[in-house]
Design a protein around this motif. Sequence first.
Motif, PDB file in Angstrom:
ATOM      1  N   GLY A   1       0.819  -1.212   0.000  1.00 37.43           N
ATOM      2  CA  GLY A   1       0.000   0.000   0.000  1.00 37.43           C
ATOM      3  C   GLY A   1       0.846   1.252   0.000  1.00 37.43           C
ATOM      4  O   GLY A   1       0.480   2.278  -0.595  1.00 37.43           O
ATOM      5  N   GLU A   2       2.008   1.180   0.624  1.00 38.87           N
ATOM      6  CA  GLU A   2       2.919   2.324   0.644  1.00 38.87           C
ATOM      7  C   GLU A   2       3.567   2.551  -0.720  1.00 38.87           C
ATOM      8  O   GLU A   2       4.151   3.608  -0.960  1.00 38.87           O
ATOM      9  CB  GLU A   2       3.995   2.116   1.716  1.00 38.87           C
ATOM     10  CG  GLU A   2       3.438   2.077   3.138  1.00 38.87           C
ATOM     11  CD  GLU A   2       4.514   1.837   4.177  1.00 38.87           C
ATOM     12  OE1 GLU A   2       5.687   1.704   3.782  1.00 38.87           O
ATOM     13  OE2 GLU A   2       4.186   1.803   5.367  1.00 38.87           O
ATOM     14  N   ALA A   3       3.484   1.558  -1.597  1.00 44.17           N
ATOM     15  CA  ALA A   3       4.058   1.673  -2.939  1.00 44.17           C
ATOM     16  C   ALA A   3       3.000   2.002  -3.987  1.00 44.17           C
ATOM     17  O   ALA A   3       3.247   1.874  -5.181  1.00 44.17           O
ATOM     18  CB  ALA A   3       4.768   0.369  -3.314  1.00 44.17           C
ATOM     19  N   GLY A   4       1.809   2.421  -3.527  1.00 41.72           N
ATOM     20  CA  GLY A   4       0.791   2.876  -4.458  1.00 41.72           C
ATOM     21  C   GLY A   4      -0.319   1.895  -4.749  1.00 41.72           C
ATOM     22  O   GLY A   4      -1.285   2.243  -5.444  1.00 41.72           O
ATOM     23  N   PHE A   5      -0.232   0.652  -4.230  1.00 44.19           N
ATOM     24  CA  PHE A   5      -1.303  -0.309  -4.458  1.00 44.19           C
ATOM     25  C   PHE A   5      -2.563   0.145  -3.718  1.00 44.19           C
ATOM     26  O   PHE A   5      -2.508   0.591  -2.575  1.00 44.19           O
ATOM     27  CB  PHE A   5      -0.883  -1.701  -3.971  1.00 44.19           C
ATOM     28  CG  PHE A   5       0.025  -2.421  -4.924  1.00 44.19           C
ATOM     29  CD1 PHE A   5      -0.462  -3.409  -5.763  1.00 44.19           C
ATOM     30  CD2 PHE A   5       1.374  -2.102  -4.996  1.00 44.19           C
ATOM     31  CE1 PHE A   5       0.376  -4.067  -6.661  1.00 44.19           C
ATOM     32  CE2 PHE A   5       2.217  -2.747  -5.883  1.00 44.19           C
ATOM     33  CZ  PHE A   5       1.720  -3.735  -6.719  1.00 44.19           C
ATOM     34  N   GLU A   6      -3.714   0.029  -4.396  1.00 43.00           N
ATOM     35  CA  GLU A   6      -4.956   0.560  -3.854  1.00 43.00           C
ATOM     36  C   GLU A   6      -5.895  -0.502  -3.317  1.00 43.00           C
ATOM     37  O   GLU A   6      -6.622  -0.272  -2.357  1.00 43.00           O
ATOM     38  CB  GLU A   6      -5.690   1.356  -4.934  1.00 43.00           C
ATOM     39  CG  GLU A   6      -4.918   2.567  -5.428  1.00 43.00           C
ATOM     40  CD  GLU A   6      -5.656   3.293  -6.530  1.00 43.00           C
ATOM     41  OE1 GLU A   6      -6.856   3.020  -6.724  1.00 43.00           O
ATOM     42  OE2 GLU A   6      -5.038   4.140  -7.193  1.00 43.00           O
TER      43      GLU A   6
ATOM     44  N   GLN B   1       8.517  -1.016 -10.234  1.00 38.89           N
ATOM     45  CA  GLN B   1       8.987  -2.365  -9.948  1.00 38.89           C
ATOM     46  C   GLN B   1      10.204  -2.364  -9.032  1.00 38.89           C
ATOM     47  O   GLN B   1      10.268  -3.198  -8.116  1.00 38.89           O
ATOM     48  CB  GLN B   1       9.299  -3.097 -11.260  1.00 38.89           C
ATOM     49  CG  GLN B   1       9.612  -4.574 -11.029  1.00 38.89           C
ATOM     50  CD  GLN B   1       9.490  -5.379 -12.317  1.00 38.89           C
ATOM     51  OE1 GLN B   1       9.043  -4.877 -13.339  1.00 38.89           O
ATOM     52  NE2 GLN B   1       9.880  -6.643 -12.249  1.00 38.89           N
ATOM     53  N   PRO B   2      11.179  -1.439  -9.183  1.00 37.55           N
ATOM     54  CA  PRO B   2      12.303  -1.417  -8.234  1.00 37.55           C
ATOM     55  C   PRO B   2      11.842  -1.184  -6.796  1.00 37.55           C
ATOM     56  O   PRO B   2      12.376  -1.800  -5.864  1.00 37.55           O
ATOM     57  CB  PRO B   2      13.168  -0.254  -8.739  1.00 37.55           C
ATOM     58  CG  PRO B   2      12.866  -0.169 -10.196  1.00 37.55           C
ATOM     59  CD  PRO B   2      11.413  -0.493 -10.306  1.00 37.55           C
ATOM     60  N   ALA B   3      10.848  -0.312  -6.605  1.00 40.28           N
ATOM     61  CA  ALA B   3      10.346  -0.058  -5.248  1.00 40.28           C
ATOM     62  C   ALA B   3       9.680  -1.302  -4.680  1.00 40.28           C
ATOM     63  O   ALA B   3       9.869  -1.640  -3.500  1.00 40.28           O
ATOM     64  CB  ALA B   3       9.363   1.102  -5.264  1.00 40.28           C
ATOM     65  N   LEU B   4       8.919  -2.009  -5.514  1.00 37.79           N
ATOM     66  CA  LEU B   4       8.270  -3.239  -5.047  1.00 37.79           C
ATOM     67  C   LEU B   4       9.310  -4.301  -4.709  1.00 37.79           C
ATOM     68  O   LEU B   4       9.201  -4.991  -3.683  1.00 37.79           O
ATOM     69  CB  LEU B   4       7.309  -3.753  -6.113  1.00 37.79           C
ATOM     70  CG  LEU B   4       6.530  -5.025  -5.745  1.00 37.79           C
ATOM     71  CD1 LEU B   4       5.700  -4.826  -4.491  1.00 37.79           C
ATOM     72  CD2 LEU B   4       5.647  -5.472  -6.911  1.00 37.79           C
ATOM     73  N   ASP B   5      10.335  -4.438  -5.544  1.00 34.96           N
ATOM     74  CA  ASP B   5      11.385  -5.421  -5.269  1.00 34.96           C
ATOM     75  C   ASP B   5      12.100  -5.111  -3.955  1.00 34.96           C
ATOM     76  O   ASP B   5      12.445  -6.019  -3.195  1.00 34.96           O
ATOM     77  CB  ASP B   5      12.404  -5.440  -6.420  1.00 34.96           C
ATOM     78  CG  ASP B   5      11.834  -6.052  -7.690  1.00 34.96           C
ATOM     79  OD1 ASP B   5      10.817  -6.774  -7.592  1.00 34.96           O
ATOM     80  OD2 ASP B   5      12.395  -5.796  -8.771  1.00 34.96           O
TER      81      ASP B   5
END
Length: 308
Positions: free
Chosen positions: A29-34, A54-58
């Motif tokens: 959620g902190e990476a923009g997932f809603e 994708q780098p932030a999620l990884d």
Amino acid sequence: MKYLEVNFEINAPEALLQDARDVLSAMAGEAGFETFEETDDGLKGYVQQELFSQPALDEILHNFPFEGVTVSYTVNEAEDRDWNEQWELEGFEPIVIRGERKEVRGEKIDLPTIVIHDGRHLPSEAELSSHHSPLPSPLYIEIDAHMAFGTGTHETTRMMLAALLDLQPSGLRVLDCGCGTGILGIAALKIGAAACTGYDIDQWSADNARHNAVINRVDQRFEALLGDASVLDGFHEEFDIVMANINRNILLSDMPSFRKAMKSEGTLLLSGFYESDVELLKAKAESLGLRWKQTRNDGEWCCLEFKG
């Protein structure tokens, strides 16, 4: 807007799977997932294409805080569908946000109770009285949600509505950032606000907010704009109350724009984040000359109120 559908497969013992799901949804959620849906072996998450990194999620998954638990994922373009389709078919049970007796400007008054309904499930007085007794005269808000967020069912929306009740915005100008269905602005107008401007990056949401303003007969005092915080460039110290129920990263990025749109002694209401995000948001607000007034909690979710 276009979304990506990300399927997360969690490799964890059965006893840890649900805890891992909860932590993953908070971190993603902190990476923009809603939005998230549980699957047999993990989660399915949805994120706007333009917000996906994708780098932030990884990096998030690399630092996943469960020893011996691994998370893998695949990314696909999400089906372009009505995200509220099931809600639109079934509706929702009325939501009651109770007003309380409060001292406002030196006078004790009974704040109204807000009743949110879908136009199909209008509660009777007897049903309302079963929630709370005695019940102050309710304000009814009908929400017809079409591909937009905000029916009052989420903890963050309920906290924002309760904060508006306490503020009693009679005669004030209100700004609703990321307005979704328009529920917060419509509530402010029904409580007594003089005018509300809302904006949303989603065309569906801006249109739906206008539609709901008409349903609730406040459209003459309600304006819904299409765009992000850049729409505020033309406003300067216009609003007595600025409210935003959006994810943490957007709040941090857009808070300077919120501050410029506020009157010098105005109020900023923020929600859409977890308790673990509070200190970060408070620090950002204080750097802009805002004073923290109070924090509301509903489970792990929080709502912050600041004064100019």
